[in-house]
Scaffold this active site. Sequence first.
Site, PDB file in Angstrom:
ATOM      1  N   LYS A 185       0.827  -1.208   0.000  1.00 16.13           N
ATOM      2  CA  LYS A 185       0.000   0.000   0.000  1.00 16.13           C
ATOM      3  C   LYS A 185       0.869   1.269   0.000  1.00 16.13           C
ATOM      4  O   LYS A 185       2.080   1.196   0.237  1.00 16.13           O
ATOM      5  CB  LYS A 185      -0.940  -0.047   1.221  1.00 16.13           C
ATOM      6  CG  LYS A 185      -1.865  -1.280   1.222  1.00 16.13           C
ATOM      7  CD  LYS A 185      -2.800  -1.278   2.427  1.00 16.13           C
ATOM      8  CE  LYS A 185      -3.630  -2.550   2.497  1.00 16.13           C
ATOM      9  NZ  LYS A 185      -4.553  -2.550   3.658  1.00 16.13           N
ATOM     10  N   THR A 213      -5.035  -8.452  10.578  1.00 18.05           N
ATOM     11  CA  THR A 213      -5.519  -7.206   9.968  1.00 18.05           C
ATOM     12  C   THR A 213      -5.178  -5.993  10.831  1.00 18.05           C
ATOM     13  O   THR A 213      -4.719  -4.970  10.331  1.00 18.05           O
ATOM     14  CB  THR A 213      -7.057  -7.292   9.778  1.00 18.05           C
ATOM     15  OG1 THR A 213      -7.358  -8.472   9.036  1.00 18.05           O
ATOM     16  CG2 THR A 213      -7.596  -6.083   9.056  1.00 18.05           C
ATOM     17  N   ARG A 273       2.834  -6.849   9.015  1.00 13.89           N
ATOM     18  CA  ARG A 273       1.952  -5.827   9.593  1.00 13.89           C
ATOM     19  C   ARG A 273       2.366  -5.511  11.031  1.00 13.89           C
ATOM     20  O   ARG A 273       2.259  -4.371  11.479  1.00 13.89           O
ATOM     21  CB  ARG A 273       0.504  -6.312   9.542  1.00 13.89           C
ATOM     22  CG  ARG A 273      -0.074  -6.262   8.120  1.00 13.89           C
ATOM     23  CD  ARG A 273      -1.360  -7.030   8.025  1.00 13.89           C
ATOM     24  NE  ARG A 273      -2.104  -6.750   6.804  1.00 13.89           N
ATOM     25  CZ  ARG A 273      -3.255  -7.330   6.492  1.00 13.89           C
ATOM     26  NH1 ARG A 273      -3.800  -8.218   7.304  1.00 13.89           N
ATOM     27  NH2 ARG A 273      -3.876  -7.024   5.366  1.00 13.89           N
ATOM     28  N   HIS A 308      -1.864  -5.626   1.521  1.00 13.62           N
ATOM     29  CA  HIS A 308      -3.073  -6.415   1.344  1.00 13.62           C
ATOM     30  C   HIS A 308      -2.649  -7.819   0.915  1.00 13.62           C
ATOM     31  O   HIS A 308      -1.689  -7.965   0.162  1.00 13.62           O
ATOM     32  CB  HIS A 308      -3.968  -5.806   0.256  1.00 13.62           C
ATOM     33  CG  HIS A 308      -5.047  -6.749  -0.180  1.00 13.62           C
ATOM     34  ND1 HIS A 308      -6.204  -6.913   0.546  1.00 13.62           N
ATOM     35  CD2 HIS A 308      -5.110  -7.625  -1.212  1.00 13.62           C
ATOM     36  CE1 HIS A 308      -6.950  -7.847  -0.049  1.00 13.62           C
ATOM     37  NE2 HIS A 308      -6.302  -8.294  -1.111  1.00 13.62           N
TER      38      HIS A 308
HETATM   39  P1  TYD Z   1     -10.387  -6.736   5.628  1.00 15.51           P
HETATM   40  O1  TYD Z   1     -10.644  -7.154   4.213  1.00 15.51           O
HETATM   41  O2  TYD Z   1     -11.434  -7.041   6.663  1.00 15.51           O
HETATM   42  O3  TYD Z   1      -9.006  -7.333   6.198  1.00 15.51           O
HETATM   43  P2  TYD Z   1      -7.716  -7.911   5.443  1.00 15.51           P
HETATM   44  O4  TYD Z   1      -7.050  -6.754   4.740  1.00 15.51           O
HETATM   45  O5  TYD Z   1      -6.845  -8.460   6.561  1.00 15.51           O
HETATM   46  O6  TYD Z   1      -8.191  -8.998   4.506  1.00 15.51           O
HETATM   47  O7  TYD Z   1     -10.157  -5.153   5.663  1.00 15.51           O
HETATM   48  C1  TYD Z   1      -9.543  -4.471   4.601  1.00 15.51           C
HETATM   49  C2  TYD Z   1      -8.733  -3.339   5.162  1.00 15.51           C
HETATM   50  O8  TYD Z   1      -9.557  -2.418   5.853  1.00 15.51           O
HETATM   51  C3  TYD Z   1      -7.689  -3.766   6.197  1.00 15.51           C
HETATM   52  O9  TYD Z   1      -6.509  -4.240   5.609  1.00 15.51           O
HETATM   53  C4  TYD Z   1      -7.501  -2.522   7.005  1.00 15.51           C
HETATM   54  C5  TYD Z   1      -8.866  -1.844   6.957  1.00 15.51           C
HETATM   55  N1  TYD Z   1      -9.656  -2.068   8.189  1.00 15.51           N
HETATM   56  C6  TYD Z   1      -9.671  -1.073   9.155  1.00 15.51           C
HETATM   57  O10 TYD Z   1      -9.018  -0.027   9.004  1.00 15.51           O
HETATM   58  N2  TYD Z   1     -10.414  -1.264  10.295  1.00 15.51           N
HETATM   59  C7  TYD Z   1     -11.123  -2.396  10.512  1.00 15.51           C
HETATM   60  O11 TYD Z   1     -11.795  -2.511  11.581  1.00 15.51           O
HETATM   61  C8  TYD Z   1     -11.089  -3.428   9.508  1.00 15.51           C
HETATM   62  C9  TYD Z   1     -11.857  -4.694   9.721  1.00 15.51           C
HETATM   63  C10 TYD Z   1     -10.345  -3.212   8.372  1.00 15.51           C
END
Ligand code: TYD
Length: 168
Positions: free
Chosen positions: A11, A98, A109, A126
């Site tokens: 990112k 996450t 992370r 991501h």
């Molecule tokens: P998500 O797809 O739930 O997680 P991941 O990236 O681990 O698959 O969420 C996408 C992105 O959104 C995550 O990388 C960071 C952001 N995010 C927040 O800022 N706060 C939150 O509570 C969640 C669930 C995600």
Amino acid sequence: MKKQATLVIIKPDGLKKSLTGNILTRLSESKLKIIGSKIMKVSYSLAGKHYTHLKDKPFFEELVKYITGELHGDNRVMALVYWGESAIEKVRKLAGATNPEEAQPTTIRGQYGRILTSGLFENVIHASSSEDESEREIKLWFSPDEIAIDLYPAKETTVKQCKERVWK
Ligand code: TYD
């Protein structure tokens, strides 16, 4: 065991902080193959489609500002496709949870992420979470010719009257 493809996005915070080398080194521990990679800017449309499952979340707008680079004044991301056995699980393990505060400190992370005062997780990369998601995401971010193997069925099509930016 089954070979899989997974999408990784470094990112804008990762690029702004010059962390690409460190992150790629960590990901190389997986021994997976990189079959696609590019530096690109992310449009609002692509960001919205990528995060479509989070459209109703209160942090959605800020998340779109994050991935499009508006939050960091740097609109570059690095998109990669990794390929190999259990690729999704291996990359998710190296990425960590996450929430960067909950991520193991030795994960990407955990090492490089932080939570913004707004509450948004600035978690540097991501990584696709399932095979359905990786296929959907890879098809969104890459065209068939940008990937070094024939990952999914593709077809040839003649594109007419299509606007494209070319070098002057
Ligand atoms: P998500 O797809 O739930 O997680 P991941 O990236 O681990 O698959 O969420 C996408 C992105 O959104 C995550 O990388 C960071 C952001 N995010 C927040 O800022 N706060 C939150 O509570 C969640 C669930 C995600």
